[in-house]
Design an enzyme around this catalytic site. Structure first.
Site, PDB file in Angstrom:
ATOM      1  N   GLY A  20      34.842  22.881  19.501  1.00 51.61           N
ATOM      2  CA  GLY A  20      33.601  22.172  19.265  1.00 51.61           C
ATOM      3  C   GLY A  20      32.881  22.630  18.020  1.00 51.61           C
TER       4      GLY A  20
ATOM      5  N   SER B 215      39.061  27.072  16.641  1.00 50.49           N
ATOM      6  CA  SER B 215      38.011  26.474  15.824  1.00 50.49           C
ATOM      7  C   SER B 215      36.636  27.043  16.181  1.00 50.49           C
ATOM      8  CB  SER B 215      38.059  24.958  15.979  1.00 50.49           C
ATOM      9  OG  SER B 215      37.309  24.331  14.978  1.00 50.49           O
ATOM     10  N   TYR B 216      35.693  26.182  16.543  1.00 51.58           N
ATOM     11  CA  TYR B 216      34.360  26.704  16.847  1.00 51.58           C
ATOM     12  C   TYR B 216      34.374  27.613  18.072  1.00 51.58           C
ATOM     13  CZ  TYR B 216      29.393  27.269  16.986  1.00 51.58           C
ATOM     14  OH  TYR B 216      28.141  27.842  16.975  1.00 51.58           O
TER      15      TYR B 216
ATOM     16  N   ASP C 132      45.645  24.864   7.186  1.00 57.51           N
ATOM     17  CA  ASP C 132      44.331  24.349   7.588  1.00 57.51           C
ATOM     18  C   ASP C 132      43.297  24.716   6.528  1.00 57.51           C
ATOM     19  OD1 ASP C 132      42.009  23.594   8.971  1.00 57.51           O
ATOM     20  OD2 ASP C 132      41.915  25.495  10.069  1.00 57.51           O
TER      21      ASP C 132
ATOM     22  N   HIS D 199      45.236  23.076  11.647  1.00 59.29           N
ATOM     23  CA  HIS D 199      44.144  23.678  12.427  1.00 59.29           C
ATOM     24  C   HIS D 199      44.510  23.830  13.907  1.00 59.29           C
ATOM     25  CE1 HIS D 199      39.888  24.649  12.883  1.00 59.29           C
ATOM     26  NE2 HIS D 199      39.803  23.810  13.899  1.00 59.29           N
TER      27      HIS D 199
END
Lengths: 386, 386
Positions: A4, A100-101, A307, A359
């Protein structure tokens, strides 16, 4: 497994990456995933925070408080209730993985678990965390994005020079420099033309009817925000579209018990309202790394090296600032006779790359990412001979 | 179209990249190339210097003189005789294209043509040169190799730091520093595990019977040599093997009139004796660039951006030292609705990248490289909208 902020762990992690079923290219059915991570462990996919995927809260004020801390507390609360409900799992080894987040979420949740473990009634056997292309440390992340974009020939020497001379990413006020801002905007402008999450694959070309998705791609990354959902991550660049179509089917929603089978809920892979209104993002989770390492929690970080969004350079810069002693120097690791990537072991932390992966690493390298996950669970060095 | 030093333009350029026929995966037959560059121009493939491919000299002392200058003179002599033999081509526009070590050959030959053009009886209508992943300027080339290896996560931060602190690539005596040498050897050691010419594709795994080829791969790049043949360049990593098998067929050799059909000649894709004994390599051809630009000869340089051997960074460093005025700033160019790469136009020189292409660009991007070649011939900017 969480992503997210505002993006769906079910739509991404479960349906595109590591779940037992992957959405098929017709967006109508799911197919077996031969490299599902649940071959190695029981998996929970958590939609977090509220508002992501089909999750929701009936307390409207909740939505005003959404941020890192809220998310960690909410996820912890869920976990606690889940272990109460399924006590047989309480004595098992427990790991949290994210990409990711979730580079922010996962350490924050681990931190909360660690603190609450002082109460024996709340104890969770947290053995390790696994982070893929994680946002970690804003200053190093931004510096990595810029250095990576230049070295991968996304931007010109001239633009790079402007940024290097004008941007202080360690400042709290980086974007007050107009020259710096323009330079970074130029980087993002170039990335809007390709898939920032996978530099060397095609982008999904949609027909004009779905042009609003295209504009969503255009807004995906703004210099003024540190928090960006992952859109368009897979090797098949249209995977997001298939997931969107699948979860917006009435029969699917009914089978998932999220709809009565008559009223379709509008499902998005990322909730842009959450993304745009995110507050309270920790600028760095490295202090948590230090705490967890001291506590003996295993930390493995991996990085798909094609990425541009959370580039391998960002992650190396972040790890480097920790100043951990190296216990095993840089070397390749192998899968099916090919170099899968490189790794370096530090006291308390293992860092590995996935060669040629974007990613969302398991989309690109399903077989080797499963093998890597297995090494992580066993606490073993990844295979270091061909 | 030439490569090397010591490598075959026929085995690489004609049979794997841009010729009308490409060797098939069985190593027995050739198949049509739908993206052959002779759709746009008449093509000559030149085996150069002597000893490359099936070419030879009966004067044994010739082999002692092989180097840049010998090669340019020999190629010029061939061209002159060829135009005498086919005078109808003399008034046509003439271009020279080459990749890799031909980054030296091509400007050197163009220089000789330009000088000899003062004699009207020798005049050749040289309109431009086209260079792919060209070796250009030794100091910048080495610096680019190192920066690229680090930024593409081939080597560790620690190795990179050692090289940056100890290597002076502009020195004539770079390798006298033991620390620098060890650092660069560490880079090469990592590259021996993957295909330096294409970072993200698999390497060709041969059976043990062909293990001498494997050792050839191991010696392909030595710090002590600036001149390296291209081995294993294609997207199908075993293309070299197919070419080798094809040209070592008796029926093929007979059809090419290089054998009587009874005695097989041993054909290698690269002549390692030539490679190892090369002398008189110009450290830089940038002075020739300046001369040709002043003379109005069109110079286009392109770079597959996933090549570690002559990386896009090396080429950008070299072009940057020319200090040419920019006439069209950095922007993407497109092919079939995808970003094919980026380009920047300078006064007298166009530089373009091919996104996701290794060293031998047409192997990886046949369709877009043909389109690019067409733009080059027309002297037009590559397509700059989707």
């Amino acid at each position: 497994m969480k992503q997210g902020p505002g993006c769906s762990s079910v739509g991404y992690g479960a349906t595109q990456e590591i779940g037992p079923f992957i959405v098929d290219t017709d967006g109508r059915v799911i197919k077996f995933n031969n490299f599902s991570w649940n071959k190695e462990a029981n998996m929970l996919f958590l939609e977090s925070p509220i508002g992501v995927g089909f999750s929701y809260s009936n307390t409207s004020t909740d939505y005003k408080n959404i941020g890192d801390e809220f998310t960690a507390n909410d996820a912890y609360f869920f976990l606690h209730k889940w272990f109460v409900m399924f006590p047989s799992y309480r004595t098992r080894s427990f790991y949290i993985a994210g990409e990711s987040y979730a580079g922010k979420y996962v350490p924050e949740l681990a931190d909360l678990i660690y603190d609450n473990n002082k109460d024996p009634s709340l104890y969770i056997e947290l053995n390790g965390i696994l982070l893929g292309n994680p946002e970690t440390n804003d200053a190093e992340d931004w510096r990595g994005i810029v250095d990576y974009a230049w070295s991968h020939a996304i931007v010109s020497d001239e633009t790079y020079k402007i940024i290097i001379e004008s941007c202080d990413f360690k400042s709290n006020d980086t974007w007050s420099s107009e020259i710096c801002s323009q330079g970074v905007d130029e980087v993002l402008k170039q990335y809007h033309e390709i898939d920032i999450y996978s530099l060397y694959t095609p982008v999904c070309i949609r027909d004009t009817a779905a042009s609003d998705d295209r504009s969503m791609l255009q807004v995906m990354m703004k210099r003024t925000s540190n928090m960006i959902p992952r859109i368009m991550g897979g090797f098949d660049p249209c995977l997001d579209d298939y997931a969107k179509a699948f979860y917006n089917r009435l029969d699917v929603q009914k089978a998932l018990h999220v709809s009565d089978g008559h009223h379709l809920k509008n499902w998005s892979i990322c909730n842009m309202t959450i993304y745009n209104n995110w507050t309270g993002s920790k600028p760095s989770v490295l202090p948590i790394y230090k705490k967890l390492i001291a506590a003996g929690v295993r930390i493995w970080v991996y990085s798909g090296d094609t990425d541009g969004r959370v580039p391998v350079l960002s992650t190396r810069y972040s790890i480097s600032t920790l100043g951990l002693p190296i216990t095993k120097t840089w070397r390749p690791w192998y899968h099916e006779k090919q170099v899968s990537g490189w790794f370096q072991e530090y006291k308390g932390l293992t860092f590995a790359t996935f060669r040629g992966a974007g990613h969302a690493v398991p989309c690109f390298k399903p077989s080797s990412s499963l093998a890597f996950f297995s090494s992580f669970l066993l606490g073993e060095t990844p295979p270091s001979s061909r």
